[in-house]
Scaffold this motif. Structure first.
Motif, PDB file in Angstrom:
ATOM      1  N   GLY B 236       0.741  -1.292  -0.009  1.00  0.00           N
ATOM      2  CA  GLY B 236       0.025  -0.179  -0.017  1.00  0.00           C
ATOM      3  C   GLY B 236       0.976   1.327   0.129  1.00  0.00           C
ATOM      4  N   ILE B 237       0.043   2.512   0.103  1.00  0.00           N
ATOM      5  CA  ILE B 237       0.619   3.610   0.067  1.00  0.00           C
ATOM      6  C   ILE B 237       1.781   3.841   0.928  1.00  0.00           C
ATOM      7  CG2 ILE B 237       0.214   6.181  -0.038  1.00  0.00           C
ATOM      8  CD1 ILE B 237      -2.135   5.584  -1.862  1.00  0.00           C
ATOM      9  N   ALA B 238       1.335   3.551   2.230  1.00  0.00           N
ATOM     10  CA  ALA B 238       2.140   3.722   3.486  1.00  0.00           C
ATOM     11  C   ALA B 238       3.656   3.028   3.294  1.00  0.00           C
ATOM     12  CB  ALA B 238       1.618   3.147   4.660  1.00  0.00           C
ATOM     13  N   ASN B 239       3.708   2.053   2.683  1.00  0.00           N
ATOM     14  CA  ASN B 239       5.079   1.475   2.240  1.00  0.00           C
ATOM     15  C   ASN B 239       5.781   2.170   1.322  1.00  0.00           C
ATOM     16  OD1 ASN B 239       5.178  -0.222   4.490  1.00  0.00           O
ATOM     17  ND2 ASN B 239       4.591  -2.230   3.231  1.00  0.00           N
ATOM     18  N   SER B 240       5.076   2.676   0.438  1.00  0.00           N
ATOM     19  CA  SER B 240       5.486   3.412  -0.696  1.00  0.00           C
ATOM     20  C   SER B 240       6.261   4.730  -0.093  1.00  0.00           C
ATOM     21  CB  SER B 240       4.553   3.875  -1.771  1.00  0.00           C
ATOM     22  OG  SER B 240       4.388   2.851  -2.589  1.00  0.00           O
ATOM     23  N   LEU B 241       5.689   5.491   0.920  1.00  0.00           N
ATOM     24  CA  LEU B 241       6.087   6.230   1.591  1.00  0.00           C
ATOM     25  C   LEU B 241       7.529   6.120   2.381  1.00  0.00           C
ATOM     26  CD1 LEU B 241       2.990   8.430   2.665  1.00  0.00           C
ATOM     27  CD2 LEU B 241       4.240   8.501   0.699  1.00  0.00           C
ATOM     28  N   LEU B 242       7.255   4.970   2.749  1.00  0.00           N
ATOM     29  CA  LEU B 242       8.419   4.391   3.548  1.00  0.00           C
ATOM     30  C   LEU B 242       9.876   4.332   2.845  1.00  0.00           C
ATOM     31  CD1 LEU B 242       8.934   3.344   6.544  1.00  0.00           C
ATOM     32  CD2 LEU B 242       8.408   0.955   6.062  1.00  0.00           C
ATOM     33  N   PHE B 243       9.326   3.561   1.557  1.00  0.00           N
ATOM     34  CA  PHE B 243      10.528   3.485   0.571  1.00  0.00           C
ATOM     35  C   PHE B 243      11.044   4.965   0.391  1.00  0.00           C
ATOM     36  CE2 PHE B 243       9.016  -0.706  -0.666  1.00  0.00           C
ATOM     37  CZ  PHE B 243       9.909  -1.463  -0.433  1.00  0.00           C
ATOM     38  N   LEU B 244      10.299   5.953   0.086  1.00  0.00           N
ATOM     39  CA  LEU B 244      10.932   7.116  -0.222  1.00  0.00           C
ATOM     40  C   LEU B 244      11.627   7.740   0.930  1.00  0.00           C
ATOM     41  CD1 LEU B 244      10.977   9.528  -2.310  1.00  0.00           C
ATOM     42  CD2 LEU B 244       8.983  10.413  -0.892  1.00  0.00           C
ATOM     43  N   MET B 245      11.204   7.298   2.167  1.00  0.00           N
ATOM     44  CA  MET B 245      11.775   7.969   3.664  1.00  0.00           C
ATOM     45  C   MET B 245      13.376   6.812   3.489  1.00  0.00           C
ATOM     46  SD  MET B 245       9.636   9.841   5.233  1.00  0.00           S
ATOM     47  CE  MET B 245       8.114  10.012   4.503  1.00  0.00           C
ATOM     48  N   MET B 246      13.266   5.823   3.201  1.00  0.00           N
ATOM     49  CA  MET B 246      14.567   5.047   3.214  1.00  0.00           C
ATOM     50  C   MET B 246      15.415   5.768   2.769  1.00  0.00           C
ATOM     51  SD  MET B 246      13.598   1.212   2.767  1.00  0.00           S
ATOM     52  CE  MET B 246      12.215   0.409   3.504  1.00  0.00           C
ATOM     53  N   VAL B 247      15.242   6.188   1.134  1.00  0.00           N
ATOM     54  CA  VAL B 247      16.293   6.808   0.141  1.00  0.00           C
ATOM     55  C   VAL B 247      16.735   8.032   0.752  1.00  0.00           C
ATOM     56  CG1 VAL B 247      16.351   7.486  -1.900  1.00  0.00           C
ATOM     57  CG2 VAL B 247      15.376   5.409  -1.429  1.00  0.00           C
ATOM     58  N   VAL B 248      15.708   8.814   1.232  1.00  0.00           N
ATOM     59  CA  VAL B 248      16.072  10.246   1.613  1.00  0.00           C
ATOM     60  C   VAL B 248      16.834  10.191   3.117  1.00  0.00           C
ATOM     61  CG1 VAL B 248      15.142  12.406   2.310  1.00  0.00           C
ATOM     62  CG2 VAL B 248      14.185  11.203   0.497  1.00  0.00           C
ATOM     63  N   VAL B 249      16.308   9.293   4.002  1.00  0.00           N
ATOM     64  CA  VAL B 249      17.083   9.285   5.255  1.00  0.00           C
ATOM     65  C   VAL B 249      18.413   8.817   5.118  1.00  0.00           C
ATOM     66  CG1 VAL B 249      16.990   8.168   7.629  1.00  0.00           C
ATOM     67  CG2 VAL B 249      14.768   9.073   6.647  1.00  0.00           C
ATOM     68  N   GLY B 250      18.455   7.772   4.339  1.00  0.00           N
ATOM     69  CA  GLY B 250      20.048   7.274   4.185  1.00  0.00           C
ATOM     70  C   GLY B 250      21.041   8.542   3.544  1.00  0.00           C
ATOM     71  N   GLY B 251      20.282   8.958   2.472  1.00  0.00           N
ATOM     72  CA  GLY B 251      20.963  10.105   1.715  1.00  0.00           C
ATOM     73  C   GLY B 251      20.745   9.892   0.251  1.00  0.00           C
ATOM     74  N   SER B 252      19.690  10.615  -0.358  1.00  0.00           N
ATOM     75  CA  SER B 252      19.291  10.191  -1.896  1.00  0.00           C
ATOM     76  C   SER B 252      20.344  10.699  -2.423  1.00  0.00           C
ATOM     77  CB  SER B 252      18.073  10.789  -1.981  1.00  0.00           C
ATOM     78  OG  SER B 252      18.266  12.349  -1.896  1.00  0.00           O
ATOM     79  N   GLY B 253      20.469  10.134  -3.692  1.00  0.00           N
ATOM     80  CA  GLY B 253      21.727  10.276  -4.766  1.00  0.00           C
ATOM     81  C   GLY B 253      23.174   9.651  -4.312  1.00  0.00           C
ATOM     82  N   ARG B 254      23.236   9.242  -3.146  1.00  0.00           N
ATOM     83  CA  ARG B 254      24.312   8.521  -2.855  1.00  0.00           C
ATOM     84  C   ARG B 254      24.110   7.150  -2.775  1.00  0.00           C
ATOM     85  NH1 ARG B 254      27.237  12.376   0.457  1.00  0.00           N
ATOM     86  NH2 ARG B 254      26.102  14.249   0.154  1.00  0.00           N
ATOM     87  N   PHE B 255      25.325   6.088  -3.296  1.00  0.00           N
ATOM     88  CA  PHE B 255      24.995   4.982  -3.542  1.00  0.00           C
ATOM     89  C   PHE B 255      24.642   4.098  -2.503  1.00  0.00           C
ATOM     90  CE2 PHE B 255      25.815   0.612  -4.902  1.00  0.00           C
ATOM     91  CZ  PHE B 255      25.498   0.595  -5.857  1.00  0.00           C
ATOM     92  N   TYR B 256      25.363   4.439  -1.318  1.00  0.00           N
ATOM     93  CA  TYR B 256      25.110   3.519  -0.154  1.00  0.00           C
ATOM     94  C   TYR B 256      24.005   4.111   0.899  1.00  0.00           C
ATOM     95  CZ  TYR B 256      29.192   1.201  -1.484  1.00  0.00           C
ATOM     96  OH  TYR B 256      30.072   0.356  -2.220  1.00  0.00           O
ATOM     97  N   GLY B 257      23.298   5.227   0.210  1.00  0.00           N
ATOM     98  CA  GLY B 257      21.977   6.081   0.986  1.00  0.00           C
ATOM     99  C   GLY B 257      20.984   4.854   1.321  1.00  0.00           C
TER     100      GLY B 257
END
Lengths: 291, 322
Positions: B236-257
């Protein structure tokens, strides 16, 4: 035929409510460049504020006034000062992610504090229905339509006829020029946030009787508001209302005549169709890209 | 090409990943495998969000398409090794279909289009009972076998997922180093300039989005076989948001983010288990604070500190001069 008219009327009423949430959404975008992904939760919070007010024995109208005041304070001032302002210059993506985080946070707080169950919510216009030429009409539909219409009309008049309103429009169109003309840009942007806060509180008052007060009620409302805003035209205030009404009517008709299961998909299809034909929305004007 | 430090880091990580299962019990191994599955999905999303600069909010939906495709095909008697490429291709095609109208117009619109599409996918999973089993979902999805060797055991399956993760990571790294990868970045940083230097904007944005969706398809295929049972909720949408958070919290545009982000998103609920329902609230508000103070994600911490130190020094200097 009476069925059709009934669906049409309740669709217009729901749509007008979507339109209000959409209107607040476009105002924020125009004045402050903020895409607020928590707009749905901004509708959910005043609904719960009103529920809490009523649990203290306040009548609905009084808790509505309290909710509006709280909404201006929290969803207007605090949101602007603590979240949007510090992020100036970090780009649209950061704001989008922050409001997504805010949306998750607010939803979870309400869920944890107030259970995941839907709570019934009284309609300010009562539950009665009346018949007109064979069509059953509910007072709450008519009331919602009139209330939403009045709100939008009042807002339009305020934006177009008063000096403050025109100053707000100037800020939305060109912040630098507005500042050069001596307009207090910061205050105008705050007014925009305050107006959005009022709009979401009114939306909550009108839509919660049908949606029920639930922690995730904002998901659907927020999404419909985005689509309504884009369908109508992101840079046009009347467009938001038109988009809302279109979405409300079409999903009602599709739910009745095509498939009730896919009712919530109508807004997406309409959105796709509109941007393929008219990318700036039905009433929008083309925007130039900045290098 | 690759620096010595980087090589050492890769070597240590690989050794850790190979040895980790020995130290873990069943649940730990399950979490570790799930983390790798999330990493694959998040790597793909990072290509879309971090490198090409598009907001995609349908990643869990694409993962669902991958998972359901594999589950349905395996129930019909096809092998996992045929079903998963089909799943990947379907996700890729869906990415093209959804991305085209939105990207033709405005980058922001992709966010809304994908959010709505995710909603539609969940409705489909829930309502088309004849195909997806509705809310009951699909049960007893078997793990794959290859040349008579079965990946049924948790340990064997972990190594399969690890292999797929490494292959996906290497492919992504190669893609990013290729002219294609450079074009993606050019597109994020300045679309109009990229266009004027001959990058076909629509084609490249569409590709980055579709490739991201294909990665979600791989993750979905592995997810279905990992948990053996799928139903609409995790897509569902909640997990899609969670995926976006994963990328952004780690560091978006960084390979290991996304690798870091996926670990946080998975481990945080375990660590904050005592908070129960409140943990998502904490998570949401932490993301808000992070976007205010550290919009580049955790991996940008060092640079952010350097920058603020440089600023402070500059300030001290000017004050000293006065």
């Amino acid at each position: 035929m009476p069925d059709f008219l009934q669906l049409l009327l309740s669709g217009v009423a729901t749509g007008a409510i979507y339109g209000m949430a959409a209107l607040g959404f476009t105002l924020l975008w125009q004045a402050a460049g903020t895409i607020n992904f928590a707009q749905g939760e901004f509708v959910m919070l005043p609904a719960f504020a009103m529920l809490i007010g009523m649990s203290f024995g306040l009548p609905l109208w009084a808790s509505f006034i309290v909710a509006v005041a709280l909404s201006i304070l929290v969803l207007g001032a605090a949101f602007k000062n603590w979240i949007v302002d510090p992020m100036r210059g970090s780009g649209v993506v950061a704001v989008v992610v922050a409001t997504l985080g805010l949306s998750i946070g607010l939803k979870s707080v309400v869920k944890a504090a107030y259970s995941a169950e839907p709570h019934p919510f009284p309609s300010i216009f009562g539950d009665e229905v009346f018949k007109l030429a064979g069509v059953t009409i509910s007072y709450s539909d008519v009331g919602a339509l009139v209330f939403a219409g009045l709100m939008v009309f009042a807002l339009q008049t305020f934006l177009n006829k008063t000096i403050t309103g025109r100053a707000m429009q100037a800020v939305a169109q060109n912040t630098f020029a507005a500042e050069a003309l001596g307009i207090n840009v910061k205050r105008m942007i705050f007014y925009t946030f305050a107006i959005n806060a009022i709009l979401v509180a009114v939306t909550a008052l009108l839509i919660t009787p049908t949606y029920l007060a639930k922690f995730d009620m904002g998901d659907n409302i927020g999404l419909k508001a985005f689509f309504a805003a884009i369908i109508g035209g992101f840079n046009n205030s009347r467009g938001a209302l038109l988009g809302g009404v279109l979405v409300g009517v079409l999903e009602n008709l599709a739910g009745a005549y095509l498939s009730p299961a896919y009712k919530d998909g109508v807004a997406l299809v309409l959105f796709m169709a509109v941007i393929l034909v008219k990318p700036d929305g039905l009433l929008g004007t083309p925007q130039e890209r900045k290098v | 090409m690759i620096s010595k430090q980087h090589l050492a880091f890769l070597g240590v990580s690989l050794a850790a990943l190979l040895c980790a299962p020995m130290l873990l019990k069943t649940y730990g191994l399950y979490l570790l495998t799930l983390w790798l599955v999330y990493v694959i999905a998040a790597l793909g999303l990072n290509l879309t969000v971090g490198y090409a600069g598009l907001k995609s909010l349908c990643h869990a939906g694409f993962m669902g398409v991958g998972a359901y495709t594999v589950a349905i095909m395996m129930k019909a008697g096809f092998s996992f090794w045929l079903a998963s490429p089909v799943a990947i291709v379907i996700c890729f095609m869906l990415g093209l279909v959804i991305g085209f109208p939105a990207l033709r117009v405005q980058l922001h619109y992709l966010g809304f289009a994908t959010l709505g599409f995710n909603l539609l996918l969940v409705l489909f999973f829930r309502n088309e009972e004849w195909l997806t089993g509705g809310t009951f979902g699909i049960q007893n999805i078997k793990r794959p076998t290859l040349f008579g060797f079965s990946f049924e055991g948790n340990l064997a399956f972990y190594f399969l997922v690890l292999t797929v993760t490494i292959i996906s990571g290497v492919l992504l790294a190669l893609l990013l180093r290729s002219p294609w990868g450079r074009a993606f970045a050019a597109l994020r940083d300045n679309p109009i300039r990229a266009e004027s230097t001959g990058v076909n904007i629509t084609a490249y944005t569409l590709m980055s989005f579709a490739i991201g969706a294909a990665y979600a398809g791989i993750a979905g295929a592995l997810f279905a076989t990992l948990v053996n049972f799928i139903e609409p909720a995790p897509f569902g949408i909640a997990n899609s948001l969670l995926f976006l958070m994963m990328v952004v919290v780690g560091g978006s545009g960084r390979f290991y983010g996304p690798v870091l982000g996926a670990a946080i998103a998975l481990l945080l609920p375990e660590v904050l288990r005592d908070l129960k329902d409140w943990y998502l609230a904490v998570f949401g508000f932490v993301v808000v604070l992070m976007m205010i103070w550290l919009p580049g994600g955790l991996l940008s911490l060092r640079e952010a500190l350097k920058l603020s130190k440089a600023k402070r020094d500059a300030k001290l200097k000017t004050e000293g001069a006065v």
